[in-house]
Design a protein around this motif. Structure first.
Motif, PDB file in Angstrom:
ATOM      1  N   SER A  73       0.853  -1.185   0.000  1.00  0.00           N
ATOM      2  CA  SER A  73       0.000   0.000   0.000  1.00  0.00           C
ATOM      3  C   SER A  73       0.888   1.234   0.000  1.00  0.00           C
ATOM      4  O   SER A  73       1.894   1.276   0.709  1.00  0.00           O
ATOM      5  N   TYR A  75       1.172   5.529   0.421  1.00  0.00           N
ATOM      6  CA  TYR A  75       0.551   6.590   1.209  1.00  0.00           C
ATOM      7  C   TYR A  75       1.115   7.942   0.810  1.00  0.00           C
ATOM      8  O   TYR A  75       2.233   8.040   0.315  1.00  0.00           O
ATOM      9  N   LYS A  84      -4.012   6.387   2.533  1.00  0.00           N
ATOM     10  CA  LYS A  84      -3.718   5.379   1.516  1.00  0.00           C
ATOM     11  C   LYS A  84      -4.214   5.884   0.170  1.00  0.00           C
ATOM     12  O   LYS A  84      -5.342   6.340   0.045  1.00  0.00           O
ATOM     13  N   SER A  87      -3.122   0.452  -3.494  1.00  0.00           N
ATOM     14  CA  SER A  87      -2.644  -0.864  -3.083  1.00  0.00           C
ATOM     15  C   SER A  87      -2.296  -1.637  -4.340  1.00  0.00           C
ATOM     16  O   SER A  87      -3.090  -1.691  -5.279  1.00  0.00           O
TER      17      SER A  87
END
Length: 181
Positions: A73, A75, A84, A87
């Motif tokens: 993931s 960020y 976030k 992913s």
């Protein structure tokens, strides 16, 4: 000893490596760059990467190992406000929008077994699919209904538009409009 710069901090549980912090920067100004968490066999199971200066390090990625479907993931945002944004899985990516803790899925791009992009609306954990695009066959489908009960209502191709009716997962083609170019 106090003249050395800190590069690694470890924690052991029952004689086994449990977690590890890695640092960078000059002595006295070290900042955290990595956090690793380990399973009972000392295999890495979680890796977090940080960027920024001391006391302002912000999370930029979190990688999960030892799962059936490992993923990373990504960020963005300032320390404490990291949210976030994506992913990355094997075969597809999931994109998110919204503030920290309220990130909602807005798009999934699949690469295998077929190329398809799915678009979503709604709040976190209640997103519902509204559209899919399959560029290899020039197909765009539109959906209506709540999360996990979306039903196909229309599919557009380069030469026709198909309309569907019926309950979710049992839609029937009711009309086709041929496009003249």
């Amino acid at each position: 000893m106090h003249n050395e710069r800190k590069i690694r901090e470890t924690e052991y549980v029952n004689g086994r490596l449990h977690r590890e912090l890695l640092f960078s920067g000059p002595r006295g100004l070290e900042f955290q760059t990595t956090f690793n968490s380990y399973d009972d066999n000392e295999n890495i199971k979680l890796k977090e990467l940080y960027k920024g200066q001391r006391s302002a390090e912000r999370l930029v990625s979190r990688e999960y190992f030892r799962l059936k479907n490992p993923y990373t993931s990504l960020y963005e945002g300032e320390k404490g406000m990291e949210r976030k944004i994506q992913s990355v899985y094997v075969g597809h990516n999931v994109y998110f929008e919204g503030p920290k803790s309220y990130e909602r899925k807005v798009r999934i791009e699949m690469y295998h077994p077929k190329r398809q992009t799915q678009f979503f609306q709604g709040i976190k954990n209640h997103e519902h699919m509204i559209k899919t695009i399959e560029p290899l066959i020039n197909k765009t489908c539109f959906f209506e209904g709540p999360n996990k009960e979306e039903r196909r209502v229309r599919c557009e191709y380069s030469d026709r538009i198909e309309y569907y009716d019926g309950p979710a997962f049992d839609e029937k083609l009711v009309r086709t409009e041929m496009l003249i170019s």
